[in-house]
Design an enzyme around this catalytic site. Structure first.
Site, short mmCIF file in Angstrom:
data_model
loop_
_atom_site.label_atom_id
_atom_site.label_comp_id
_atom_site.label_asym_id
_atom_site.label_seq_id
_atom_site.Cartn_x
_atom_site.Cartn_y
_atom_site.Cartn_z
N PHE A 11 -11.95 -2.85 42.12
CA PHE A 11 -12.97 -1.99 42.73
C PHE A 11 -13.96 -1.49 41.69
CE2 PHE A 11 -12.91 -1.24 47.12
CZ PHE A 11 -13.70 -0.15 47.40
N ALA A 42 -6.94 -1.61 46.98
CA ALA A 42 -5.54 -1.18 46.79
C ALA A 42 -4.70 -1.39 48.04
CB ALA A 42 -5.51 0.29 46.37
N GLU A 44 -4.63 -3.82 49.91
CA GLU A 44 -4.19 -5.23 49.99
C GLU A 44 -3.10 -5.56 48.96
OE1 GLU A 44 -7.71 -4.56 50.32
OE2 GLU A 44 -7.08 -4.58 52.41
N THR A 72 -14.51 11.45 52.15
CA THR A 72 -13.72 11.47 53.40
C THR A 72 -12.22 11.38 53.13
OG1 THR A 72 -13.61 9.08 53.69
CG2 THR A 72 -15.63 10.19 54.46
N HIS A 74 -10.47 9.00 53.55
CA HIS A 74 -10.07 7.64 53.18
C HIS A 74 -9.31 7.59 51.86
CE1 HIS A 74 -11.05 3.17 52.62
NE2 HIS A 74 -10.16 3.28 53.57
N1 LIG Z 1 -12.13 3.25 48.27
C1 LIG Z 1 -11.31 2.39 47.56
C2 LIG Z 1 -10.71 1.29 48.17
N2 LIG Z 1 -10.96 1.02 49.47
C3 LIG Z 1 -10.76 -0.29 50.08
C4 LIG Z 1 -9.33 -0.47 50.60
O1 LIG Z 1 -8.39 -0.55 49.54
C5 LIG Z 1 -9.23 -1.76 51.42
O2 LIG Z 1 -9.60 -2.86 50.59
C6 LIG Z 1 -10.13 -1.72 52.63
O3 LIG Z 1 -9.81 -0.57 53.39
C7 LIG Z 1 -9.97 -2.97 53.49
O4 LIG Z 1 -8.64 -3.11 53.91
N3 LIG Z 1 -9.88 0.49 47.46
C8 LIG Z 1 -9.62 0.73 46.13
O5 LIG Z 1 -8.86 -0.02 45.49
N4 LIG Z 1 -10.19 1.81 45.52
C9 LIG Z 1 -11.03 2.65 46.19
O6 LIG Z 1 -11.54 3.65 45.58
C1 LIG Z 2 -11.20 6.32 47.89
C2 LIG Z 2 -12.24 5.96 48.85
O1 LIG Z 2 -11.98 5.53 49.94
C3 LIG Z 2 -13.62 6.24 48.47
O2 LIG Z 2 -14.02 5.34 47.45
C4 LIG Z 2 -14.50 6.05 49.67
O3 LIG Z 2 -15.43 7.06 49.60
P1 LIG Z 2 -15.81 7.90 50.93
O4 LIG Z 2 -14.57 8.70 51.28
O5 LIG Z 2 -16.96 8.76 50.45
O6 LIG Z 2 -16.18 6.91 51.98
#
Ligand SMILES: Nc1c(NC[C@H](O)[C@H](O)[C@H](O)CO)[nH]c(=O)[nH]c1=O
Ligand SMILES: CC(=O)[C@@H](O)COP(=O)(O)O
Length: 140
Positions: A11, A42, A44, A72, A74
């Site tokens: 990422f 992560a 995956e 968010t 997420h």
């Molecule tokens: N926001 C981050 C992600 N997001 C993506 C997810 O891990 C995943 O690939 C997506 O939701 C599709 O399934 N991944 C990271 O490794 N680091 C981040 O900060």
């Molecule tokens: C860790 C995450 O999901 C982050 O990179 C995504 O950012 P956001 O919560 O502002 O969509």
């Protein structure tokens, strides 16, 4: 010599480069072979490790990734669920070290990714080595 697979969620390239370098150094210093597999994120990583473990080609795994909090919820999902998935695989007896750093900002990430500082990649590799050693001891 054991075969290790580093599964990295790429990422943030500059952070992943340091984490992977630290993990590879620890594994190669211990005399083992290392392959690297890249996945999108992560979330995956656990699935990729499960698939790779099924092949029987690898003795141990290191999960590498960077999750930086955004705006968010997420962050909680990505950080928590990737860790939960890895823990579930470890509880199944697969030797995995978790080098997915989950941080508030880039500054925290840099300190933890840098092999000359907190070296979380190397730390995760050493955890995988410890679990592989345990596997051998309990199988004896
Ligand atoms: N926001 C981050 C992600 N997001 C993506 C997810 O891990 C995943 O690939 C997506 O939701 C599709 O399934 N991944 C990271 O490794 N680091 C981040 O900060
Ligand atoms: C860790 C995450 O999901 C982050 O990179 C995504 O950012 P956001 O919560 O502002 O969509």
């Amino acid at each position: 010599m054991a075969n290790f697979l580093i599964v990295e969620a790429r990422f943030y390239d500059h952070l992943n480069d340091m984490l992977v370098a630290g993990a590879k150094a620890a594994l190669e210093e211990a005399g083992h072979s290392v392959e690297v597999l890249t996945v999108p994120g992560a979330l995956e990583i656990p699935g990729a490790i499960a698939m790779a473990a099924e092949t029987g080609r690898y003795d141990g795994f290191v999960a590498i990734g960077v999750v930086i909090r955004g705006e968010t919820y997420h962050f909680e999902i990505v950080a928590g669920e990737s860790a939960r998935g890895i823990m579930a695989l470890t509880m199944d007896g697969i030797a995995i070290g978790n080098g997915i750093i989950t941080v508030e900002n880039e500054e925290q990430a840099l300190v933890r990714a840098d092999p000359s500082k907190k070296d979380k990649g190397g730390e995760a590799a050493k955890a995988a080595l410890a679990l592989l050693d345990l596997q051998g001891r309990f199988a004896a």
